[in-house]
Design a protein around this motif. Structure first.
Motif, mmCIF file in Angstrom:
data_model
loop_
_atom_site.group_PDB
_atom_site.id
_atom_site.type_symbol
_atom_site.label_atom_id
_atom_site.label_comp_id
_atom_site.label_asym_id
_atom_site.label_seq_id
_atom_site.Cartn_x
_atom_site.Cartn_y
_atom_site.Cartn_z
ATOM 1 N N GLY A 14 0.862 -1.182 0.000
ATOM 2 C CA GLY A 14 0.000 0.000 0.000
ATOM 3 C C GLY A 14 0.894 1.226 0.000
ATOM 4 O O GLY A 14 2.114 1.110 0.123
ATOM 5 N N PRO A 15 0.330 2.408 -0.158
ATOM 6 C CA PRO A 15 1.156 3.620 -0.221
ATOM 7 C C PRO A 15 2.139 3.690 0.952
ATOM 8 O O PRO A 15 1.749 3.564 2.113
ATOM 9 N N THR A 16 3.428 3.838 0.628
ATOM 10 C CA THR A 16 4.493 3.850 1.626
ATOM 11 C C THR A 16 5.458 4.985 1.332
ATOM 12 O O THR A 16 6.001 5.068 0.236
ATOM 13 N N VAL A 35 6.836 8.191 -2.862
ATOM 14 C CA VAL A 35 5.813 7.347 -2.256
ATOM 15 C C VAL A 35 5.673 6.134 -3.158
ATOM 16 O O VAL A 35 5.404 6.269 -4.352
ATOM 17 N N ASP A 37 3.886 2.592 -4.318
ATOM 18 C CA ASP A 37 2.525 2.070 -4.372
ATOM 19 C C ASP A 37 2.523 0.550 -4.341
ATOM 20 O O ASP A 37 3.547 -0.097 -4.578
ATOM 21 N N LYS A 38 1.351 -0.008 -4.108
ATOM 22 C CA LYS A 38 1.179 -1.452 -4.045
ATOM 23 C C LYS A 38 1.788 -2.108 -5.285
ATOM 24 O O LYS A 38 1.562 -1.670 -6.407
ATOM 25 N N ASP A 40 5.026 -2.211 -6.004
ATOM 26 C CA ASP A 40 6.405 -1.760 -6.166
ATOM 27 C C ASP A 40 7.307 -2.594 -5.277
ATOM 28 O O ASP A 40 6.863 -3.195 -4.298
#
Length: 82
Positions: A14-16, A35, A37-38, A40
């Motif tokens: 999820g966004p990290t 950032v 995303d799922k 990556d």
């Protein structure tokens, strides 16, 4: 995991936030460089322990190096060749 062990991969769920310094992502006013995303992923370079958390030093797909905080939306896959 030491800084010399670099066969692990982070898989984003999820966004990290990727931070420019080894800081906790929940600190106010931390500087983000990206950032993720799922789906990556990033190569683990090492682990650091700032005052209130554990962070992974990572290399992202575009070659930049940054930090993500343990407990954010990712999992670590150990011993992957990348």
């Amino acid at each position: 995991m030491s800084c010399k062990e670099n066969n692990s991969v982070i898989v984003i769920e999820g966004p990290t936030k990727v931070l420019s310094e080894p800081e906790c992502s929940f600190y106010k006013e931390v500087k983000e460089i990206a950032v993720l995303d799922k789906g990556d992923n990033a190569k683990v370079i090492g682990v650091r322990y700032p005052k209130d958390c554990m962070v992974y030093k990572i290399k992202i797909a575009d070659g930049r190096v940054g930090y993500i905080t343990y407990g954010d939306k990712f999992k670590v896959i150990e011993d992957q060749k990348k």
